[in-house]
Design an enzyme around this catalytic site. Structure first.
Site, PDB file in Angstrom:
ATOM      1  N   THR A  12       0.711  -1.257   0.003  1.00 17.53           N
ATOM      2  CA  THR A  12       0.032  -0.081   0.081  1.00 17.53           C
ATOM      3  C   THR A  12       0.836   1.367   0.033  1.00 17.53           C
ATOM      4  OG1 THR A  12      -0.176  -0.168   2.354  1.00 17.53           O
ATOM      5  CG2 THR A  12      -1.931  -1.019   1.333  1.00 17.53           C
ATOM      6  N   LYS A  20      -2.382   7.494  -0.199  1.00 20.40           N
ATOM      7  CA  LYS A  20      -2.384   6.845   0.989  1.00 20.40           C
ATOM      8  C   LYS A  20      -2.251   7.813   1.969  1.00 20.40           C
ATOM      9  CE  LYS A  20      -0.036   3.191   3.785  1.00 20.40           C
ATOM     10  NZ  LYS A  20       0.470   1.963   4.181  1.00 20.40           N
TER      11      LYS A  20
HETATM   12  N1  ASP Z   1       5.508  -1.817   3.636  1.00 23.31           N
HETATM   13  C1  ASP Z   1       4.381  -2.457   2.706  1.00 23.31           C
HETATM   14  C2  ASP Z   1       4.297  -2.249   1.305  1.00 23.31           C
HETATM   15  O1  ASP Z   1       4.231  -1.189   1.004  1.00 23.31           O
HETATM   16  C3  ASP Z   1       2.848  -2.064   3.505  1.00 23.31           C
HETATM   17  C4  ASP Z   1       1.915  -2.843   2.898  1.00 23.31           C
HETATM   18  O2  ASP Z   1       1.830  -3.749   1.918  1.00 23.31           O
HETATM   19  O3  ASP Z   1       0.745  -2.471   3.139  1.00 23.31           O
HETATM   20  O4  ASP Z   1       4.952  -2.912   0.723  1.00 23.31           O
END
Ligand code: ASP
Length: 460
Positions: free
Chosen positions: A182, A261
């Site tokens: 995310t 985000k």
């Molecule tokens: N740190 C992770 C990423 O962005 C967090 C997630 O997957 O929500 O890969």
């Protein structure tokens, strides 16, 4: 090494032995920093011997510094097995065909407690084993393109994804889902919005804020909603499909160039900025919120434009920024700079000569706003006009990250700065809009009685 202390060595192993605490035991740890309670997780064999890893009741893992431990006590034992059962994904000709590309992130992962690493659980069989509802939605095939946390995504990955999407569309797929971390999903969503144009099918990015080993995980719901959108919606755009803000019942589809985000841990972390989301998705319904969007088509034509100039940077202005920040980018051969300026698009006076030097040296400089909401207006104050005279180009309401991606993409196609400007300032897919709708900007403050009354209606 005994299995009771999986992965622990040196100082950490000694402490576990001294207090007779095993891996997987529920433990109270008294430290100089306070008391912690949780399950001792196995430790990666490659990790240091300075910490114990503790899974708290909230689901978060923390490292406890060995030197701070005063006492530890076991009060229970809970060995966890996180093997996801693999089942054959049931295919049937009447369901739409969806391709899921994996890039990594929490959505594609489960914790491997032996190594402490987050590892992917990804084949259609594994996904079906974990989320059987997917078989009601579509015929799913998967392909792991990368397995990275999203801070490691970049131009190379964007271009690989764009080409892979193009091939799937040509082959006849009904919809595409991209599993992605995310953190930088909005960068990739913007990159794909520019690199994959006029798609005949939905391209839906999805992630999860909480991994599937946590009770409050959003992974399954997000996946169900994303596959539903990819297989059934008539919105053929690059979108982000994530948890909605007021209940678990739906997800929102955000346009790839207007999404961001906005919260480091909430599940409803994504917001459409400067507009409203395109649609709401529940298990059985897709409700458009906007009228204008690209409709699904049955032809297979799509434009794949995989270009990117890597020497592009984004500079987040802060008061008293020194001009050497800009100078050093120019000296290091950067060809494009996006500035996230204050207010309507400002930086301090000492930066002006550096900006003039940069634009004279042929560096493309675009101004965006740190406020995220609203347009750059550089003709309101004289200072803004000065900056424009020095060659900065106001970038309308391109979000700073979107402007960064668009500039990299534009400079990847041409070094002619007039052409770059034309590309930058021509809206491609909602990246620049005519204006913000009156109901786009909604950041309420809790505490105000009428806001509290509104919140009470859905906050259980
Ligand atoms: N740190 C992770 C990423 O962005 C967090 C997630 O997957 O929500 O890969």
């Amino acid at each position: 090494m005994s299995d009771m202390f999986k992965g622990y060595k040196g100082k950490a192993l000694e402490v576990l032995k001294r207090f007779k605490v095993r891996v997987w035991s529920e433990t109270t740890i008294n430290t100089t920093r306070g008391e912690f309670k949780g399950i001792i997780l196995p430790r990666s064999e490659n990790d240091d011997d300075e910490h114990l890893v503790l899974k708290l009741a909230t689901g978060y893992n923390i490292g406890v510094d060995i030197d701070t431990i005063i006492e530890m006590k076991e009060y229970g034992y809970k060995e966890a097995h996180y093997k996801i059962p693999e089942k054959e994904f049931p295919m049937s000709p009447e369901k739409p065909y969806v391709k899921l590309f994996g890039t990594g992130g929490t959505i594609a992962s489960r914790l491997d407690y032996r190594t402490g690493a987050v590892i992917p659980a990804f084949s259609p069989g594994e996904l079906y084993g974990a989320v059987p509802e997917l078989a009601d939605v579509c015929n799913l095939t998967t392909e792991k393109l990368f397995a990275v946390f999203s801070e490691n995504m970049g131009p190379m990955q964007y271009m690989t994804l764009a080409k892979a999407i193009g091939q799937e569309i040509e082959k006849g797929i009904d919809g595409i889902v991209i599993g992605h971390g995310t953190d930088t999903m909005h960068h990739t969503a913007a990159a794909l919005s520019f690199m994959v144009q006029d798609s005949p099918v939905p391209i839906v990015m999805v992630g999860s804020q909480r991994s599937s080993d946590r009770p409050s995980s959003d992974a399954a719901l997000n996946l169900i909603h994303a596959t539903t959108a990819a297989s059934r919606s008539d919105i053929a755009e690059v979108m982000v499909c994530m948890f909605g803000p007021t209940s678990d019942e739906y997800a929102l589809l955000h346009r790839g160039t207007r999404v961001r985000k906005m919260h480091s841990s909430y599940r409803s972390t994504f917001r459409t900025i400067g507009d409203i989301p395109i649609a709401m998705v529940t298990r059985d319904k897709i409700t458009p919120l906007k009228k204008e969007y690209h409709r699904r088509r049955s032809d297979r034509s799509v434009k794949i434009l995989p270009y990117f100039e890597e020497r592009v940077s984004i500079v987040y202005y802060y008061p008293n920024m020194h001009p050497d920040i800009i100078d050093s980018l120019v000296d290091n051969g950067y060809k494009g700079i996006v500035i996230a300026g204050t207010g309507l698009g400002h930086v301090n006076k000492p930066l002006y000569p550096a900006i003039e030097r940069a634009t004279k040296a042929g560096v493309a400089i675009y101004m965006t706003v740190q406020t995220l909401w609203g347009f750059v207006h550089m003709f309101v104050y004289e200072t803004g006009r000065d900056l424009v005279n020095k060659g900065i180009i106001p970038a309308e309401n391109l979000l700073p990250e979107v402007a960064y991606i668009k500039l990299g993409w534009a400079l990847g196609q041409t070094k002619n700065l007039e052409e770059v400007k034309k590309i930058m300032l021509t809206p491609i897919c909602g990246d620049i809009t005519d204006g913000e709708p009156y109901n786009g900007y909604l950041i309420y403050q809790g505490g105000i009685p009428e806001v509290e009354e509104f919140i009470r209606k859905f906050h259980k």
